[in-house]
Design an enzyme around this catalytic site. Structure first.
Site, PDB file in Angstrom:
ATOM      1  N   ILE A   1      18.435 -60.267   0.468  1.00  0.00           N
ATOM      2  CA  ILE A   1      18.086 -58.931   0.005  1.00  0.00           C
ATOM      3  C   ILE A   1      16.992 -59.068  -1.043  1.00  0.00           C
ATOM      4  O   ILE A   1      17.057 -59.950  -1.907  1.00  0.00           O
ATOM      5  CB  ILE A   1      19.299 -58.210  -0.610  1.00  0.00           C
ATOM      6  CG1 ILE A   1      20.381 -57.980   0.448  1.00  0.00           C
ATOM      7  CG2 ILE A   1      18.891 -56.877  -1.236  1.00  0.00           C
ATOM      8  CD1 ILE A   1      21.659 -57.386  -0.101  1.00  0.00           C
TER       9      ILE A   1
ATOM     10  N   SER B   1      11.135 -61.095  -4.919  1.00  0.00           N
ATOM     11  CA  SER B   1      10.675 -62.473  -4.677  1.00  0.00           C
ATOM     12  C   SER B   1      11.511 -63.517  -5.402  1.00  0.00           C
ATOM     13  O   SER B   1      11.020 -64.599  -5.729  1.00  0.00           O
ATOM     14  CB  SER B   1       9.192 -62.632  -5.057  1.00  0.00           C
ATOM     15  OG  SER B   1       8.393 -61.704  -4.344  1.00  0.00           O
ATOM     16  N   ARG B   2      12.740 -63.190  -5.690  1.00  0.00           N
ATOM     17  CA  ARG B   2      13.664 -64.100  -6.377  1.00  0.00           C
ATOM     18  C   ARG B   2      13.220 -64.452  -7.797  1.00  0.00           C
ATOM     19  O   ARG B   2      13.708 -65.405  -8.390  1.00  0.00           O
ATOM     20  CB  ARG B   2      13.864 -65.401  -5.577  1.00  0.00           C
ATOM     21  CG  ARG B   2      14.643 -65.197  -4.260  1.00  0.00           C
ATOM     22  CD  ARG B   2      16.023 -64.644  -4.555  1.00  0.00           C
ATOM     23  NE  ARG B   2      16.889 -64.530  -3.380  1.00  0.00           N
ATOM     24  CZ  ARG B   2      17.032 -63.427  -2.669  1.00  0.00           C
ATOM     25  NH1 ARG B   2      16.321 -62.343  -2.969  1.00  0.00           N
ATOM     26  NH2 ARG B   2      17.864 -63.388  -1.660  1.00  0.00           N
ATOM     27  N   LEU B   3      12.285 -63.678  -8.360  1.00  0.00           N
ATOM     28  CA  LEU B   3      11.876 -63.893  -9.753  1.00  0.00           C
ATOM     29  C   LEU B   3      12.770 -63.027 -10.643  1.00  0.00           C
ATOM     30  O   LEU B   3      12.310 -62.116 -11.341  1.00  0.00           O
ATOM     31  CB  LEU B   3      10.397 -63.553  -9.937  1.00  0.00           C
ATOM     32  CG  LEU B   3       9.427 -64.451  -9.159  1.00  0.00           C
ATOM     33  CD1 LEU B   3       7.995 -64.012  -9.410  1.00  0.00           C
ATOM     34  CD2 LEU B   3       9.614 -65.908  -9.575  1.00  0.00           C
TER      35      LEU B   3
END
Length: 216
Positions: free
Chosen positions: A10, A193-195
Site C-alpha cells: 500500500i 515510496s516507503r519514506l
C-alpha cells in the site's frame, strides 16, 4: 517466494509527521493521536501487541487491550500466572505496539513493567461484566486443559455459586494489572515510496525526553 504475497503493498499518503508539530512529551503526543483514533471510530482502537521475553531472551507476543494511560504509562490487565505473567516476573520489560491502519499510523513503546496497586486491580475487575469476571476466575490461563467441555463445566459450576446480581464474584489473587512505564516511544506515520516519518522519544536520566528522527 510466493510473488502474490511479495507484491502486496500500500502506498501511504494520508498525512505527514514533523518534529515541529509534535508535543515535547510523548505521553501528551500519544494522547493527541489517541483522541484522533477514537474520533475515527476504529474497530478495537485499544488493541495493542504486547511483546515480552523470558530471562534467557526467548520472546513472545500477543494482542491485549489497553485499559488506561496517564503520564505514568500504559495499563493492561491479565492473569499473573499466565505465560506473559511468568515472563514479566522473570524479565519486567515489555514492548507495546499500536497499529491504526486506517490512519496509517503506528506507535511503539518500550518500557519497564510493574504491577498496579491492589486497589486499582480491584476497581477495574469489579467494573467488568459478570461473565468476564467469572471467566477470569475459572480459567487457568496458558495452562494445558483436557477439553473445552472441562472449561465450560467449570464455568457453569462457578456460575451457580454466585448470586443473580453477581456482586459476590471475588477477584482472584493471581489476576490484576500491569503498568508499562515508557523509556522509548516511536511515532510512525506512513508516507509515499516507503519514506515514512519516524520520530523517536528517548527518556533521559533527568526525566526529560530527547526527540530524534529515524530513517525509515
Amino acid at each position: 517466494m510466493d510473488q502474490r504475497i511479495a507484491d502486496i503493498r500500500i502506498n501511504y499518503s494520508l498525512r505527514s509527521l514533523s518534529e515541529n508539530e509534535v508535543a515535547a512529551d510523548p505521553l501528551e503526543q500519544f494522547g493527541q493521536w489517541w483522541q484522533e483514533a477514537r474520533q475515527s471510530e476504529l474497530l478495537e482502537v485499544n488493541a495493542m501487541t504486547l511483546a515480552t521475553a523470558s530471562a534467557d531472551g526467548v520472546p513472545s507476543a500477543r494482542i491485549v487491550l489497553l485499559k488506561g494511560f496517564s503520564p505514568k504509562g500504559f495499563v493492561f490487565f491479565t492473569n499473573y500466572e499466565s505465560f506473559k505473567g511468568k515472563q514479566l516476573a522473570e524479565n519486567p520489560k515489555a514492548c507495546l505496539v499500536f497499529f491504526w491502519k486506517e490512519l496509517e499510523r503506528q506507535v511503539r513503546i518500550t518500557g519497564l513493567v510493574q504491577k498496579v496497586s491492589e486497589e486499582e486491580s480491584e476497581e477495574y475487575f469489579q467494573s467488568r461484566p459478570a461473565g468476564s469476571r467469572l471467566g477470569a476466575a475459572v480459567s487457568p490461563q496458558s495452562k494445558v486443559i483436557s477439553s473445552r467441555e472441562w472449561l465450560e463445566e467449570k464455568y457453569a459450576a462457578a456460575e451457580k455459586e454466585v448470586s443473580e446480581s453477581a456482586k459476590n464474584i471475588e477477584r482472584p489473587a493471581h489476576w490484576g494489572g500491569y503498568l508499562v512505564r515508557p523509556v522509548v516511544m516511536e511515532f510512525w506515520q506512513g508516507r509515499p515510496s516507503r519514506l515514512h516519518d519516524r520520530l523517536e522519544y528517548t527518556l533521559k536520566e533527568n526525566g526529560e525526553w530527547d526527540l530524534h528522527r529515524l530513517a525509515p
